[in-house]
Design an enzyme around this catalytic site. Structure first.
Site, PDB file in Angstrom:
ATOM      1  CG  ASP A 106     -13.285  -6.908 -20.973  1.00 32.33           C
ATOM      2  OD1 ASP A 106     -12.673  -7.987 -21.057  1.00 32.33           O
ATOM      3  OD2 ASP A 106     -14.208  -6.583 -21.753  1.00 32.33           O
ATOM      4  CG  HIS A 138      -2.203   0.728   1.051  1.00 33.70           C
ATOM      5  ND1 HIS A 138      -2.274   1.986   0.500  1.00 33.70           N
ATOM      6  CD2 HIS A 138      -3.484   0.389   1.347  1.00 33.70           C
ATOM      7  CE1 HIS A 138      -3.535   2.393   0.475  1.00 33.70           C
ATOM      8  NE2 HIS A 138      -4.294   1.440   0.969  1.00 33.70           N
ATOM      9  CG  HIS A 180     -25.403  13.647   0.319  1.00 35.94           C
ATOM     10  ND1 HIS A 180     -26.645  13.583  -0.279  1.00 35.94           N
ATOM     11  CD2 HIS A 180     -24.592  12.834  -0.403  1.00 35.94           C
ATOM     12  CE1 HIS A 180     -26.595  12.767  -1.310  1.00 35.94           C
ATOM     13  NE2 HIS A 180     -25.357  12.306  -1.414  1.00 35.94           N
ATOM     14  CB  SER A 213     -23.673   9.483   0.322  1.00 34.40           C
ATOM     15  OG  SER A 213     -22.871   8.896   1.342  1.00 34.40           O
ATOM     16  CB  THR A 214     -24.662   5.051  -2.127  1.00 39.15           C
ATOM     17  OG1 THR A 214     -25.785   5.398  -2.945  1.00 39.15           O
ATOM     18  CG2 THR A 214     -24.432   3.553  -2.210  1.00 39.15           C
TER      19      THR A 214
END
Length: 468
Positions: A408, A159, A280, A282-283
């Site tokens: 992909d 990391h 907010h 949020s998701t």
């Protein structure tokens, strides 16, 4: 699980395509990660061909495109120098030179591809042979073949070299080169406004000398870890337990219902007007609050556990939050973490979802105010105090914003993406939902078998009670 290594090779950027001798000094954003375990991620792809077909047809192309990708992302092939000036207080740096390379391992297994790439509970030990080990390198790759059924691409990286935004960007860039077969790696190939990483570390302002301060504090934290004074926080599962990993999905419709439910409850709790909210919803806030509540209900510890302190830790990408902001693809780490604190009784109580959402949401508000790293001097010491407290810490790895299912190589979208390293950190992993492109989220967890059974039950029951 039987995994047989077919070959190992070293992949370098094209000759003379990178700076001859250069170094990237670690910033204070990077220093924290020196003592953290490497990140391990797996991409599962359906691939209904023989091993021979892959080795003869696909592998040479993967190697070539990997070399091209390293031309732009060359620090991944570099090495961490911990004492560049032979002084104990010297800030480490990433040294890069011609001839640097990374290891690419190709292996095969007779394991069940569909079983490993599912959502259901699976033994964590089945995943370890599919990701490469990391010694002195900063990045290692492994491709494991499931004959006539699939491929697993395993990535292990330190990391300290870069955060998740950059490492997933690198893998997607490699994949796009492999898929499209271009001979010019400088041509943008993925759906981003700019694919080129930005390496100039001077854009990270550090007038307070946080890099050396963090280095000193990190070494102190490392000694605490070595002495097992923070083992309880970092190792939430007993070594004698049967440990499994599983994935849970919150669909976009369910997330919207949860947002509405929490917002309504919050207005009632805080006596807000119909046009006002505390923050907010949020998701990210909703998913994390939901998982924190379910996770907490399935954790137990002796007497008086209702008064137990809990922390929910997460990080925010600071590239756009800093003043002035950093380039979108600044290469390195640019994360600041925070930890929301609560009592267990509040999280498992009747208004637990609202409490959790409010705590997480308000900490995001505070992150948005930290453009000048106000209070940055106490960042590492605050983390140390959390670990030393013995409190349960649940943290987050990954992000739905990484769009990992866009990776992909030419075989279609991944069937499944797993963050294997959450077994080391006790974190949950978040990604976008593969099958719900309208905003669904996949949550990966590693728990004991008993805790996972409990979590699955809580996940369904709580969701049913809120969305019915």
């Amino acid at each position: 699980m039987a995994v047989k290594v077919i070959e190992e090779s070293r992949i370098s950027p094209p000759q003379h395509s990178t700076p001859p001798e250069t170094s990237l000094p670690l910033t204070f954003f990077d220093v924290f990660w020196i003592i953290m375990p490497p990140v391990k991620r797996l991409f599962f792809y359906e691939f209904h061909h023989s091993n021979q077909h892959f080795i003869e047809t696909v592998l040479p192309h993967m190697k070539h495109s990997l070399s091209q990708a390293l031309q732009l992302f060359y620090p991944f092939a570099g090495h961490l120098i911990t004492d560049p000036d032979d002084h104990h207080d010297s800030v480490p740096e990433i040294a890069c030179s011609h001839g640097d390379s990374i290891t690419l391992t190709v292996a095969e297994t007779d394991s069940d591809f569909k079983h490993l790439s599912g959502h259901h509970a699976r033994d964590v030990s089945d995943f370890f042979p599919l990701v490469p080990k990391l010694d002195s390198q900063l990045l290692a790759l492994q491709v494991t073949l499931f004959p006539n059924s699939g491929i697993a691409v395993g990535i292990t990286n330190s990391h300290v070299v870069a955060d998740g935004k950059i490492t997933t960007h690198f893998v997607k860039y490699w994949a796009s080169l492999c898929k499209l077969g271009t001979e010019n790696p400088l041509v943008p190939l993925i759906s981003e406004s700019s694919v080129f990483p930005f390496f100039d570390r001077s854009v990270v302002n550090d007038p307070k000398g946080l890099d050396k301060l963090y280095l000193k504090q990190i070494r102190e934290l490392e000694e605490l870890i070595k002495s097992n004074q923070v083992a309880d926080a970092l190792t939430p599962i007993a070594p004698t337990d049967i440990v499994v990993r599983a994935t849970f999905v919150l669909g976009s419709v369910e997330i919207e219902k949860l947002k509405q439910w929490v917002t309504s409850k919050m207005k009632s709790r805080l006596s807000l007007s119909s046009s006002d909210t505390a923050f907010h919803v949020s998701t990210f806030v909703i998913v994390c609050a939901y998982v924190w509540v379910c996770w907490t209900k399935c954790k137990s510890r002796g007497d008086n556990e209702d008064g137990e302190r809990l922390f929910f830790a997460f990080g925010g990408d600071f590239r756009g939050r800093l003043d002035p902001p950093l380039p979108k693809f600044y290469f390195g780490n640019c994360i600041i973490g925070v930890a929301a604190e609560a009592n267990k009784r509040d999280i498992i109580g009747e208004d637990g979802m609202v409490v959790a959402a409010e705590l997480i949401g308000r900490h995001i508000q505070e992150l948005n105010k930290q453009s000048k790293m106000e209070g940055g001097e106490t960042y590492i010491s605050n983390i140390s105090s959390v670990f030393r407290s013995g409190a349960k810490v649940l943290s987050v790895a990954g992000s739905p914003k990484f769009k990992v299912y866009e990776t992909d190589f030419g075989w279609g979208r991944p069937r499944k993406v797993e963050v294997v390293s959450i077994e080391d950190s006790g974190a949950i992993s978040l990604s976008e939902s593969r099958d719900d492109e309208n905003g669904g989220v996949e949550v990966g967890l590693v728990l004991s078998k008993l805790e996972m059974d409990c979590f699955a039950s809580q996940f369904q029951q709580t969701l049913k009670g809120v969305t019915d």
